[in-house]
Design a protein around this motif. Sequence first.
Motif, mmCIF file in Angstrom:
data_model
loop_
_atom_site.group_PDB
_atom_site.id
_atom_site.type_symbol
_atom_site.label_atom_id
_atom_site.label_comp_id
_atom_site.label_asym_id
_atom_site.label_seq_id
_atom_site.Cartn_x
_atom_site.Cartn_y
_atom_site.Cartn_z
ATOM 1 N N ASP A 10 -7.377 9.115 -50.802
ATOM 2 C CA ASP A 10 -6.157 8.739 -51.497
ATOM 3 C C ASP A 10 -6.228 7.231 -51.722
ATOM 4 O O ASP A 10 -5.789 6.447 -50.894
ATOM 5 C CB ASP A 10 -4.924 9.122 -50.672
ATOM 6 N N ALA A 11 -6.841 6.852 -52.836
ATOM 7 C CA ALA A 11 -7.049 5.440 -53.132
ATOM 8 C C ALA A 11 -6.642 5.164 -54.571
ATOM 9 O O ALA A 11 -6.570 6.068 -55.396
ATOM 10 C CB ALA A 11 -8.520 5.074 -52.906
ATOM 11 N N GLU A 12 -6.393 3.908 -54.853
ATOM 12 C CA GLU A 12 -5.925 3.495 -56.174
ATOM 13 C C GLU A 12 -6.927 3.814 -57.278
ATOM 14 O O GLU A 12 -6.556 4.072 -58.415
ATOM 15 C CB GLU A 12 -5.631 1.998 -56.155
ATOM 16 N N ASP A 13 -8.215 3.800 -56.953
ATOM 17 C CA ASP A 13 -9.226 4.055 -57.969
ATOM 18 C C ASP A 13 -9.666 5.524 -58.017
ATOM 19 O O ASP A 13 -10.721 5.848 -58.532
ATOM 20 C CB ASP A 13 -10.429 3.129 -57.784
ATOM 21 N N TRP A 14 -8.820 6.412 -57.476
ATOM 22 C CA TRP A 14 -9.084 7.854 -57.528
ATOM 23 C C TRP A 14 -7.970 8.539 -58.303
ATOM 24 O O TRP A 14 -6.793 8.217 -58.134
ATOM 25 C CB TRP A 14 -9.127 8.443 -56.113
ATOM 26 N N ILE A 15 -8.357 9.501 -59.135
ATOM 27 C CA ILE A 15 -7.402 10.356 -59.832
ATOM 28 C C ILE A 15 -7.579 11.755 -59.265
ATOM 29 O O ILE A 15 -8.554 12.439 -59.563
ATOM 30 C CB ILE A 15 -7.642 10.355 -61.359
ATOM 31 N N LEU A 72 -11.349 15.703 -68.564
ATOM 32 C CA LEU A 72 -12.401 15.047 -69.338
ATOM 33 C C LEU A 72 -11.880 13.773 -70.007
ATOM 34 O O LEU A 72 -12.541 12.736 -69.979
ATOM 35 C CB LEU A 72 -12.972 16.003 -70.381
ATOM 36 N N LEU A 73 -10.690 13.816 -70.555
ATOM 37 C CA LEU A 73 -10.098 12.616 -71.164
ATOM 38 C C LEU A 73 -9.811 11.545 -70.113
ATOM 39 O O LEU A 73 -10.003 10.354 -70.367
ATOM 40 C CB LEU A 73 -8.835 12.982 -71.943
ATOM 41 N N ASN A 74 -9.376 11.962 -68.921
ATOM 42 C CA ASN A 74 -9.168 10.987 -67.839
ATOM 43 C C ASN A 74 -10.479 10.287 -67.479
ATOM 44 O O ASN A 74 -10.501 9.074 -67.255
ATOM 45 C CB ASN A 74 -8.582 11.663 -66.597
ATOM 46 N N VAL A 75 -11.578 11.051 -67.427
ATOM 47 C CA VAL A 75 -12.886 10.454 -67.127
ATOM 48 C C VAL A 75 -13.272 9.465 -68.225
ATOM 49 O O VAL A 75 -13.687 8.338 -67.946
ATOM 50 C CB VAL A 75 -13.971 11.550 -66.974
ATOM 51 N N MET A 76 -13.123 9.895 -69.476
ATOM 52 C CA MET A 76 -13.528 9.058 -70.607
ATOM 53 C C MET A 76 -12.707 7.777 -70.704
ATOM 54 O O MET A 76 -13.233 6.723 -71.041
ATOM 55 C CB MET A 76 -13.407 9.860 -71.906
ATOM 56 N N PRO A 79 -12.996 4.569 -66.965
ATOM 57 C CA PRO A 79 -14.283 4.293 -66.311
ATOM 58 C C PRO A 79 -14.041 3.500 -65.034
ATOM 59 O O PRO A 79 -13.138 2.670 -64.972
ATOM 60 C CB PRO A 79 -15.046 3.473 -67.347
ATOM 61 N N GLY A 80 -14.800 3.809 -64.035
ATOM 62 C CA GLY A 80 -14.627 3.116 -62.760
ATOM 63 C C GLY A 80 -13.754 3.867 -61.783
ATOM 64 O O GLY A 80 -13.725 3.543 -60.606
ATOM 65 N N LYS A 81 -13.033 4.880 -62.257
ATOM 66 C CA LYS A 81 -12.206 5.678 -61.344
ATOM 67 C C LYS A 81 -12.950 6.966 -60.981
ATOM 68 O O LYS A 81 -13.711 7.505 -61.778
ATOM 69 C CB LYS A 81 -10.869 6.034 -61.978
ATOM 70 N N PHE A 97 -21.423 16.665 -66.924
ATOM 71 C CA PHE A 97 -22.773 16.450 -66.397
ATOM 72 C C PHE A 97 -23.764 16.028 -67.480
ATOM 73 O O PHE A 97 -24.925 15.779 -67.189
ATOM 74 C CB PHE A 97 -23.253 17.671 -65.618
ATOM 75 N N ALA A 98 -23.303 15.901 -68.707
ATOM 76 C CA ALA A 98 -24.118 15.330 -69.777
ATOM 77 C C ALA A 98 -23.805 13.843 -69.952
ATOM 78 O O ALA A 98 -24.450 13.163 -70.735
ATOM 79 C CB ALA A 98 -23.869 16.083 -71.085
ATOM 80 N N MET A 99 -22.823 13.347 -69.205
ATOM 81 C CA MET A 99 -22.420 11.946 -69.295
ATOM 82 C C MET A 99 -23.200 11.122 -68.275
ATOM 83 O O MET A 99 -23.872 11.666 -67.395
ATOM 84 C CB MET A 99 -20.905 11.834 -69.060
ATOM 85 N N ASP A 100 -23.071 9.817 -68.372
ATOM 86 C CA ASP A 100 -23.765 8.925 -67.452
ATOM 87 C C ASP A 100 -22.780 7.895 -66.907
ATOM 88 O O ASP A 100 -21.863 7.468 -67.610
ATOM 89 C CB ASP A 100 -24.904 8.206 -68.184
ATOM 90 N N GLY A 101 -22.958 7.549 -65.643
ATOM 91 C CA GLY A 101 -22.149 6.496 -65.041
ATOM 92 C C GLY A 101 -20.740 6.924 -64.670
ATOM 93 O O GLY A 101 -19.871 6.077 -64.520
ATOM 94 N N ILE A 102 -20.518 8.217 -64.536
ATOM 95 C CA ILE A 102 -19.177 8.692 -64.177
ATOM 96 C C ILE A 102 -19.111 8.973 -62.688
ATOM 97 O O ILE A 102 -20.135 9.138 -62.025
ATOM 98 C CB ILE A 102 -18.765 9.939 -64.991
ATOM 99 N N GLN A 103 -17.877 9.037 -62.173
ATOM 100 C CA GLN A 103 -17.642 9.300 -60.762
ATOM 101 C C GLN A 103 -16.692 10.484 -60.643
ATOM 102 O O GLN A 103 -15.605 10.462 -61.228
ATOM 103 C CB GLN A 103 -17.025 8.080 -60.087
ATOM 104 N N LEU A 104 -17.106 11.491 -59.887
ATOM 105 C CA LEU A 104 -16.324 12.711 -59.751
ATOM 106 C C LEU A 104 -16.083 13.043 -58.293
ATOM 107 O O LEU A 104 -16.927 12.765 -57.436
ATOM 108 C CB LEU A 104 -17.061 13.894 -60.392
ATOM 109 N N HIS A 105 -14.948 13.670 -58.043
ATOM 110 C CA HIS A 105 -14.731 14.304 -56.748
ATOM 111 C C HIS A 105 -14.976 15.794 -56.961
ATOM 112 O O HIS A 105 -14.424 16.399 -57.885
ATOM 113 C CB HIS A 105 -13.307 14.094 -56.233
ATOM 114 N N MET A 106 -15.836 16.382 -56.131
ATOM 115 C CA MET A 106 -16.088 17.821 -56.162
ATOM 116 C C MET A 106 -16.135 18.312 -54.722
ATOM 117 O O MET A 106 -16.896 17.784 -53.918
ATOM 118 C CB MET A 106 -17.413 18.144 -56.859
#
Length: 150
Positions: A10-15, A72-76, A79-81, A97-106
């Motif tokens: 639960d951090a500011e840079d997480w959605i 997907l729009l939130n990721v786009m 950036p940085g979250k 998974f076709a994108m680069d430099g993204i950060q995901l929670h799974m």
Amino acid sequence: MIYIYTNKQDAEDWILQNDWYFNLYTSNEEFTEKDKEVIWQIDYAKLTENKHIETKYGLGTVRNLSSGCKTLLNVMKNPGKVVNADECGKNVLDMLFAMDGIQLHMSRPEGIYIGDNIQICFNSTNIVTGRKGYEQWWSGEYARRDADDL
């Protein structure tokens, strides 16, 4: 490289709540032509000038987009979250998974297409390559979870 984190923070840079975040923040931003293409590709919805959408079901607002499309729009647009991808279907995950430099929670693995050259960094420590590396990492994660009674 795609960065995947398996433990929620639960951090500011997480959605973590994509619908809520999208409805409150992302939906208020301007949508680019690329955003409009994504909306069409995921939800078969046409975005109008006043941020309404036209679908085969009728008119709505961008708040009526699917959770996957919002993710997907939130990721786009953020950036940085780190964005929670647990609610995404295969169609959106394949696009992520076709994108680069993204950060995901799974929190679990998904049966998605991952190219042989895609590099994935799990929890800022383990770097793997391609579908095979992804599957091997998750196999080890389940063994670790069992050992820790998680």
